[in-house]
Write a protein that holds these residues in place. Sequence first.
Motif, PDB file in Angstrom:
ATOM      1  N   ARG A 146       0.988  -1.083   0.395  1.00  0.00           N
ATOM      2  CA  ARG A 146      -0.149   0.218   0.274  1.00  0.00           C
ATOM      3  C   ARG A 146       0.857   0.965   0.205  1.00  0.00           C
ATOM      4  O   ARG A 146       0.132   2.569   0.464  1.00  0.00           O
ATOM      5  CB  ARG A 146      -1.232   0.124   1.101  1.00  0.00           C
ATOM      6  N   GLY A 147       1.889   1.355   0.239  1.00  0.00           N
ATOM      7  CA  GLY A 147       2.928   2.346  -0.021  1.00  0.00           C
ATOM      8  C   GLY A 147       3.020   2.729   1.271  1.00  0.00           C
ATOM      9  O   GLY A 147       3.755   4.015   1.184  1.00  0.00           O
ATOM     10  N   PHE A 148       3.154   2.849   2.588  1.00  0.00           N
ATOM     11  CA  PHE A 148       3.202   2.692   3.566  1.00  0.00           C
ATOM     12  C   PHE A 148       2.184   4.267   3.716  1.00  0.00           C
ATOM     13  O   PHE A 148       2.638   5.296   4.859  1.00  0.00           O
ATOM     14  CB  PHE A 148       4.478   3.062   4.003  1.00  0.00           C
ATOM     15  N   LYS A 149       0.927   3.964   2.946  1.00  0.00           N
ATOM     16  CA  LYS A 149       0.099   5.424   3.093  1.00  0.00           C
ATOM     17  C   LYS A 149      -1.071   5.330   3.121  1.00  0.00           C
ATOM     18  O   LYS A 149      -1.518   4.356   2.492  1.00  0.00           O
ATOM     19  CB  LYS A 149       1.025   6.661   3.067  1.00  0.00           C
ATOM     20  N   ASN A 150      -1.883   6.477   3.024  1.00  0.00           N
ATOM     21  CA  ASN A 150      -3.680   6.038   2.994  1.00  0.00           C
ATOM     22  C   ASN A 150      -4.541   4.496   3.389  1.00  0.00           C
ATOM     23  O   ASN A 150      -4.589   4.104   2.802  1.00  0.00           O
ATOM     24  CB  ASN A 150      -3.635   6.467   1.603  1.00  0.00           C
ATOM     25  N   TYR A 151      -4.675   4.627   5.055  1.00  0.00           N
ATOM     26  CA  TYR A 151      -4.827   3.324   5.210  1.00  0.00           C
ATOM     27  C   TYR A 151      -4.482   3.393   7.028  1.00  0.00           C
ATOM     28  O   TYR A 151      -4.141   3.605   7.422  1.00  0.00           O
ATOM     29  CB  TYR A 151      -4.243   1.556   4.725  1.00  0.00           C
ATOM     30  N   VAL A 152      -5.813   1.832   7.070  1.00  0.00           N
ATOM     31  CA  VAL A 152      -5.419   1.947   8.779  1.00  0.00           C
ATOM     32  C   VAL A 152      -5.421   0.862   8.835  1.00  0.00           C
ATOM     33  O   VAL A 152      -6.206  -0.093   8.461  1.00  0.00           O
ATOM     34  CB  VAL A 152      -7.566   2.202   9.363  1.00  0.00           C
ATOM     35  N   THR A 153      -4.738   0.499   9.705  1.00  0.00           N
ATOM     36  CA  THR A 153      -4.213  -1.052  10.730  1.00  0.00           C
ATOM     37  C   THR A 153      -4.439  -1.121  12.017  1.00  0.00           C
ATOM     38  O   THR A 153      -4.530  -0.463  12.506  1.00  0.00           O
ATOM     39  CB  THR A 153      -3.032  -1.561   9.963  1.00  0.00           C
ATOM     40  N   ASP A 154      -5.030  -1.995  12.120  1.00  0.00           N
ATOM     41  CA  ASP A 154      -4.724  -3.071  13.770  1.00  0.00           C
ATOM     42  C   ASP A 154      -4.060  -3.298  14.129  1.00  0.00           C
ATOM     43  O   ASP A 154      -3.332  -3.469  16.241  1.00  0.00           O
ATOM     44  CB  ASP A 154      -6.354  -3.302  13.777  1.00  0.00           C
ATOM     45  N   ARG A 155      -2.246  -3.258  14.035  1.00  0.00           N
ATOM     46  CA  ARG A 155      -1.115  -3.339  14.471  1.00  0.00           C
ATOM     47  C   ARG A 155      -0.237  -3.251  13.604  1.00  0.00           C
ATOM     48  O   ARG A 155      -0.397  -2.346  12.327  1.00  0.00           O
ATOM     49  CB  ARG A 155      -1.404  -5.295  14.317  1.00  0.00           C
ATOM     50  N   GLY A 156       1.211  -2.921  13.776  1.00  0.00           N
ATOM     51  CA  GLY A 156       2.516  -2.583  13.535  1.00  0.00           C
ATOM     52  C   GLY A 156       3.202  -3.054  14.225  1.00  0.00           C
ATOM     53  O   GLY A 156       3.108  -4.470  13.544  1.00  0.00           O
ATOM     54  N   PRO A 157       4.834  -2.993  15.101  1.00  0.00           N
ATOM     55  CA  PRO A 157       5.719  -3.757  14.930  1.00  0.00           C
ATOM     56  C   PRO A 157       5.134  -4.604  16.319  1.00  0.00           C
ATOM     57  O   PRO A 157       6.033  -5.295  17.186  1.00  0.00           O
ATOM     58  CB  PRO A 157       6.975  -2.849  15.350  1.00  0.00           C
ATOM     59  N   ASP A 158       3.689  -4.621  16.754  1.00  0.00           N
ATOM     60  CA  ASP A 158       3.124  -5.472  17.583  1.00  0.00           C
ATOM     61  C   ASP A 158       3.871  -7.118  18.289  1.00  0.00           C
ATOM     62  O   ASP A 158       4.291  -7.614  19.531  1.00  0.00           O
ATOM     63  CB  ASP A 158       1.911  -5.439  18.163  1.00  0.00           C
ATOM     64  N   ASN A 159       4.499  -7.849  17.242  1.00  0.00           N
ATOM     65  CA  ASN A 159       4.051  -8.657  17.295  1.00  0.00           C
ATOM     66  C   ASN A 159       5.680  -9.418  17.736  1.00  0.00           C
ATOM     67  O   ASN A 159       6.563 -10.380  18.093  1.00  0.00           O
ATOM     68  CB  ASN A 159       4.252  -9.407  15.951  1.00  0.00           C
ATOM     69  N   LEU A 160       6.430  -8.221  17.658  1.00  0.00           N
ATOM     70  CA  LEU A 160       8.173  -8.470  17.550  1.00  0.00           C
ATOM     71  C   LEU A 160       8.033  -8.703  18.964  1.00  0.00           C
ATOM     72  O   LEU A 160       9.089  -9.363  20.011  1.00  0.00           O
ATOM     73  CB  LEU A 160       8.910  -7.307  17.953  1.00  0.00           C
ATOM     74  N   ALA A 161       7.740  -7.594  20.233  1.00  0.00           N
ATOM     75  CA  ALA A 161       7.231  -7.797  21.318  1.00  0.00           C
ATOM     76  C   ALA A 161       6.453  -9.126  22.074  1.00  0.00           C
ATOM     77  O   ALA A 161       6.860  -9.734  22.745  1.00  0.00           O
ATOM     78  CB  ALA A 161       6.283  -7.262  22.358  1.00  0.00           C
ATOM     79  N   TYR A 162       5.602 -10.200  20.993  1.00  0.00           N
ATOM     80  CA  TYR A 162       4.787 -10.774  20.850  1.00  0.00           C
ATOM     81  C   TYR A 162       6.074 -12.153  21.259  1.00  0.00           C
ATOM     82  O   TYR A 162       6.371 -13.650  21.877  1.00  0.00           O
ATOM     83  CB  TYR A 162       3.858 -11.553  20.526  1.00  0.00           C
ATOM     84  N   LEU A 163       6.935 -12.014  20.285  1.00  0.00           N
ATOM     85  CA  LEU A 163       7.749 -12.881  20.020  1.00  0.00           C
ATOM     86  C   LEU A 163       8.935 -12.844  21.095  1.00  0.00           C
ATOM     87  O   LEU A 163       8.996 -14.626  21.541  1.00  0.00           O
ATOM     88  CB  LEU A 163       8.814 -12.889  18.702  1.00  0.00           C
TER      89      LEU A 163
END
Length: 261
Positions: A146-163
């Motif tokens: 998506r070109g890293f712009k113009n959208y909404v997402t319900d996560r980011g780099p969160d899963n690195l913390a879960y890992l």
Amino acid sequence: MTPILPCPRCGQEPTQTMTWTGVTVACRPCDVTCFRFWTSRDRARATLAKVRSEWNSNARRIATTTLPFAILFVGAEGQGKTTLARDTDARLRAQGVRLQEMIHEVARDVLVRMNTDLATLRASDALTNEYQEQVFVRQFEEEKARGFKNYVTDRGPDNLAYLAEHGSALDHVLSKYHGQIGTYRGHVRASVVFHVTPALDVRPDGTRVVTTSNEVHRIDAMIKFLLASWSVRPYQLRSANHAERMIMISNVIRDRAGITI
């Protein structure tokens, strides 16, 4: 321009000029009554013309509006990130913003593709490592597409913390995907990031393992540390009330993009 008509009460030509609209508005024989008549009518017409002009201008602007950034919701599980992301996405679209498709439930989708569940993952270090690696790669690829712009997402780099919390391959992922993580770090810095802090009780939903309050706060602290290490300053949503959260989100988007949702 409004035509100069005879006074509707006395029939004489108007002799006074209303500078607010540039239209003659009253006559001397019945000054007060005619003045009010003309002022009321001309102001109504001028106001209507102004509203129409502004509406057309806004309609043209909104029709071509896109967000110059992405909106990310990060935080521990079960804190309402997906609900907030969906509501934000819907409200922006309702205002005519031409968003790209929302990114959501990536972790659940990977879980389905692996034909497993979180309870099974927690019992296998190898599966957990594979799962969190796939989640990171999938999230990165979805956002990159998506070109890293113009959208909404319900996560980011969160899963690195879960890992870091549930697995043992964080160093492997950081090393293997060094280039992607560098790119992603820059993207997250340029995004509007909402950190949904722990405020809700985690409840089972068929795929989520019910975690303790201590675990939720540990994950949240890791996410906070990760964002700080990446020089990301998120907007923190501390309230458990959805309406209050959306007011905060609306204010930020208005200040950052000039769009009221």
